[in-house]
Design a protein around this motif. Structure first.
Motif, PDB file in Angstrom:
ATOM      1  N   THR A   1      23.528 -34.394  11.501  1.00 60.89           N
ATOM      2  CA  THR A   1      24.902 -34.500  12.011  1.00 60.89           C
ATOM      3  C   THR A   1      25.357 -33.127  12.477  1.00 60.89           C
ATOM      4  N   LYS A   2      26.404 -33.146  13.252  1.00 59.46           N
ATOM      5  CA  LYS A   2      26.914 -31.869  13.791  1.00 59.46           C
ATOM      6  C   LYS A   2      27.399 -30.965  12.675  1.00 59.46           C
ATOM      7  N   ALA A   3      28.068 -31.558  11.699  1.00 55.30           N
ATOM      8  CA  ALA A   3      28.584 -30.742  10.597  1.00 55.30           C
ATOM      9  C   ALA A   3      27.440 -30.074   9.839  1.00 55.30           C
ATOM     10  N   ARG A   4      26.371 -30.799   9.614  1.00 55.42           N
ATOM     11  CA  ARG A   4      25.234 -30.229   8.883  1.00 55.42           C
ATOM     12  C   ARG A   4      24.461 -29.212   9.728  1.00 55.42           C
ATOM     13  N   GLU A   5      24.457 -29.421  11.043  1.00 51.41           N
ATOM     14  CA  GLU A   5      23.763 -28.450  11.901  1.00 51.41           C
ATOM     15  C   GLU A   5      24.384 -27.070  11.771  1.00 51.41           C
ATOM     16  N   ALA A   6      25.651 -27.044  11.422  1.00 50.30           N
ATOM     17  CA  ALA A   6      26.298 -25.746  11.235  1.00 50.30           C
ATOM     18  C   ALA A   6      25.888 -25.111   9.914  1.00 50.30           C
ATOM     19  N   GLN A   7      25.315 -25.902   9.017  1.00 50.88           N
ATOM     20  CA  GLN A   7      24.965 -25.387   7.697  1.00 50.88           C
ATOM     21  C   GLN A   7      23.471 -25.082   7.559  1.00 50.88           C
ATOM     22  N   VAL A   8      22.654 -25.993   8.066  1.00 50.50           N
ATOM     23  CA  VAL A   8      21.214 -25.866   7.844  1.00 50.50           C
ATOM     24  C   VAL A   8      20.465 -26.185   9.142  1.00 50.50           C
ATOM     25  N   ALA A   9      19.166 -25.882   9.078  1.00 46.45           N
ATOM     26  CA  ALA A   9      18.294 -26.275  10.187  1.00 46.45           C
ATOM     27  C   ALA A   9      17.557 -27.546   9.782  1.00 46.45           C
ATOM     28  N   PHE A  10      17.056 -28.251  10.796  1.00 46.21           N
ATOM     29  CA  PHE A  10      16.385 -29.525  10.538  1.00 46.21           C
ATOM     30  C   PHE A  10      14.951 -29.481  11.055  1.00 46.21           C
ATOM     31  N   SER A  11      14.091 -30.149  10.330  1.00 47.28           N
ATOM     32  CA  SER A  11      12.715 -30.317  10.824  1.00 47.28           C
ATOM     33  C   SER A  11      12.717 -31.397  11.900  1.00 47.28           C
ATOM     34  N   GLY A  12      11.532 -31.711  12.400  1.00 41.86           N
ATOM     35  CA  GLY A  12      11.424 -32.869  13.272  1.00 41.86           C
ATOM     36  C   GLY A  12      11.762 -34.127  12.493  1.00 41.86           C
TER      37      GLY A  12
END
Lengths: 283, 447
Positions: A115-126
């Motif tokens: 989610t956009k909110a989480r993208e501001a907090q952490v990075a994501f794998s594939g």
């Protein structure tokens, strides 16, 4: 970590020349060997409702622990492919992202939607697999609301009800955002199991949770068995791809994890791992 | 000839091209054409690469997703069957859970047809499980099951078609590339053939002609004229060969003039004394070698000094020229005469006995005496000639000339206008010589 240890072994203070050149060569070889397994990772897995520590045995897990077991198996395989020494811990779902942000862990396996909110907090794998959210209720409550409502009962039509969600989940975040407008009472609980138990104990009218989690927590032997209400939900960031989370500034680790995942998909180990745990293909 | 042909001939065919410039033009033309073809091929290559990348990054994943969706739809159908056919209520409930899970799969929800059908299937099965199974419900389920199978087939076919389209596109591009490559090779072959033709026509053939011309110059035969070459450098070399031919011709002419100047007397055109002596020396050697008769003579115009004194040197020169012409008409082709000095002349009569030489000398004397020399102003004069002859078949030339000169001296002493043979006391009577002149080997027009 291994390199400093090797250095101390070969060159104790005040003993110059003890190891000599041969020793230096040996130490260099050890340093090189040590660097191959030099990566150490702290891995958090969303807490299983039964197990308090990761299961290292090959015994068949209980159905409710399947997702945690899948995440643990996936984490181990990724660590093996990264040639990393990993330390695994179970943590509540809500604590994983803060732990990543605080650098207390490097990898989080919590079935996190992107989610956009989480993208501001952490990075994501594939993406690991794909999820949607669903409403659950007991048959009696479902029937009652169906009689009251002229149309199909959906998340948007809920009014004046108690809805249980996993704390800090995307479902939780969404319900909180619409709780006032839809006059919803949100019960945030630690695990999916607790949500189902709250439903069965009539402490909640509905549960909003991701589909796979609901499937795993439902017990077909219970009577009455909770039922799904309405269609699967992918709007409002309640559905989409599920990822491993990791620190935003650790791009190198993210790339390595993605490469490991790609390799697993290519050699078929990821589909086999999935099929070993779940009856349907969601990846 | 049409106007455009005339224009072409004037502005193109007769124009000379510097070889380097022409070569550069041809190479540039070929390079441009080849580069265009390569870019043409590169476009195809880029399309193939793009198609490959699209196939790898987009089409294959999409195809896999389609296949996976088809598999999930098929699994939805199978679990729907299990809802009807499960042995226990728990098994049937478990199957229903899976149906719910599958129908809420994001991939199912993303496609409108699938989402609608999956939702319909889930609702139907939940209702059937709650309200109980019947033959009618199973018949309805059979219809839904068929629809699910058809939908799964559709997605499988669509997935396969996705890859097929890209592969067909790549195959088409590769086929086009094959034709283009053949075209490039044909172009290269045409250009190479053209190069060889032009090199042969404008370089090798002119060089062969130049080689032939140089051989002709070396052998002294007439030079074959060059055709007009197209290459400026070839034209320049051909021009140089023409100039060389002209220079060689002028040199030959100058050499001949020098030879004439070195061997003849400029006033009379006769051999000069030096050349006469050189020729006579060789001729006497030949006569001695083969024992052939040969005679020499010395002659002197009588009273020539008086002519110079009386009329001037111009008249004297005119007299000498007239006498020279007379000698030329009177003597045979085999006889040699030279201006030995002043008004004195030396003769050599090859293959001639002293008697024959005597008759010839007498005739020469007679004609000289009969010759009317026109001085140009209406007046004229006649001259006489004294001659001394000597046999040269034995002894040296110098000795023979000395004897002839002594005989000439005797002729002068005896009164001039006569012929004296060395070794004989008196001159031959003039009448007798006249009578026997028909026996001499005279030029045809003089007999």
């Amino acid at each position: 970590m291994a390199a400093p240890l090797s250095a101390r072994m070969c060159f104790p203070a005040g003993s110059s020349g003890v190891c000599g050149r041969l020793g230096a060569l040996c130490c260099a070889a050890l340093v090189c060997a040590g660097s191959a397994v030099g990566l150490e990772l702290r891995v958090a897995i969303a807490r299983a409702p039964v197990l308090e520590t990761p299961a290292n045995t090959q015994a068949a897990p209980k159905p409710t622990a399947l997702l945690a077991d899948f995440n643990f198996a996936l984490a181990r395989e990724i660590c093996r492919r990264l040639t990393a020494k990993c330390v695994y811990t179970y943590q509540p779902f809500a604590e994983i992202i803060p732990a990543i942000e605080d650098k207390r862990i490097e990898l989080g396996f919590g079935n996190h939607l992107r989610t956009k909110a989480r993208e501001a907090q952490v990075a994501f794998s594939g993406p690991l697999w794909y999820s949607s959210s669903r409403l659950l209720s007991t048959p009696a409550v479902a029937e009652r609301f169906a009689r009251q409502s002229a149309s199909e009962v959906t998340l948007d039509t809920l009014r004046d009800v108690r809805v249980a969600v996993v704390s800090a989940s995307q479902q939780h975040a969404y319900l909180r955002s619409v709780a006032d407008t839809q006059r919803l009472q949100v019960l945030d609980l630690a695990t999916a199991r607790e949500c189902i138990e709250a439903l069965n104990a009539e402490q909640a009218d509905f549960v909003l949770m991701y589909g796979l989690g609901a499937y795993l927590e439902l017990d077909a032997t219970l009577q009455p068995t909770p039922v799904f209400i309405g269609p699967g939900i992918i709007d409002h960031e309640l559905g989409g791809s599920v990822h491993i989370v990791l620190a935003r500034d650790d791009d190198a680790l993210r790339r390595r994890v993605d490469l490991a995942l790609d390799d697993m998909r290519r050699d078929g180990s990821y589909p086999r791992l999935w099929r070993r745990h779940f009856p349907v293909d969601l990846y | 000839m049409s106007a455009w042909q005339a224009f072409l001939r004037k502005h193109w065919m007769q124009r000379s091209w510097p070889a380097g410039k022409a070569f550069a033009w041809l190479v540039s033309l070929f390079g441009l054409a080849f580069a265009a073809q390569i870019f043409w091929l590169a476009g195809d290559q880029r399309q193939v690469l793009e198609s490959s990348a699209r196939l790898l990054n987009s089409t294959v994943p999409s195809t896999l997703e389609q296949f996976r969706l088809a598999r999930n739809i098929e699994q939805l159908r199978l679990d729907g069957e299990r809802v009807f056919s499960g042995r226990t209520p728990v098994a049937r409930q478990q199957a229903l859970f899976i149906v719910s899970l599958l129908s809420s799969h994001p991939a199912m929800l993303a496609d409108r047809r699938t989402a609608a059908l999956a939702s319909e299937v889930e609702t139907f099965l939940v209702q059937a499980a709650r309200e109980g199974m019947s033959e009618q419900r199973y018949a309805e389920w059979d219809t839904l099951s068929n629809r699910l199978s058809l939908l799964a087939d559709d997605f499988s076919i669509e997935g396969a078609n996705l890859a097929t389209d890209d592969l067909q596109l790549m195959a088409t591009i590769m086929l086009h590339s094959q034709f283009k490559l053949a075209l490039v090779l044909a172009l290269v072959a045409v250009f190479l053939g053209g190069f060889l033709f032009l090199i042969h026509r404008h370089l090798i053939r002119p060089l062969q002609k130049m080689d032939k011309a140089l051989n002709e110059l070396r052998s002294g035969s007439a030079l074959t004229p060059f055709s007009r070459a197209s290459m400026a450098e070839i034209r320049a070399v051909e021009g140089a060969i023409g100039q060389l031919r002209d220079v060689m011709h002028e040199n030959q002419k100058a050499r001949q003039e020098l030879h004439v100047l070195a061997t003849t007397d400029s006033l009379t055109g006769m051999f000069n004394r030096r050349h006469f002596l050189a020729l006579a020396e060789e001729e006497i050697k030949r006569a001695h070698r083969y024992a052939r008769p040969i005679c020499v003579g010395m002659a002197d115009l009588d009273h020539f000094k008086d002519i110079n004194d009386r009329y001037g040197h111009a008249v004297g020169d005119r007299v000498l020229q007239s006498i020279s012409d007379l000698f030329g008409h009177t003597l045979r082709q085999s006889d040699w005469v030279s201006r030995y000095g002043g008004e004195e002349f030396a003769f050599m009569f090859t293959e001639t006995t002293i008697e024959e030489a005597h008759r010839l000398a007498e005739r020469l004397r007679q004609r000289t005496a009969d010759n009317w020399i026109d001085l140009g102003d209406g007046s004229g004069l006649q001259m006489t000639l004294s001659l001394g002859l000597a046999e040269a078949s034995k002894g040296s030339l110098e000795a023979a000339l000395g004897r002839a000169d002594a005989a000439l001296y005797t002729a002068k002493k005896q009164g001039r206008n006569r012929v004296v043979i060395a070794g004989e006391a008196t001159a031959t009577p003039r009448k007798a010589v006249h009578e026997s002149s028909d026996d001499l080997d005279l030029p045809v027009d003089e007999r």
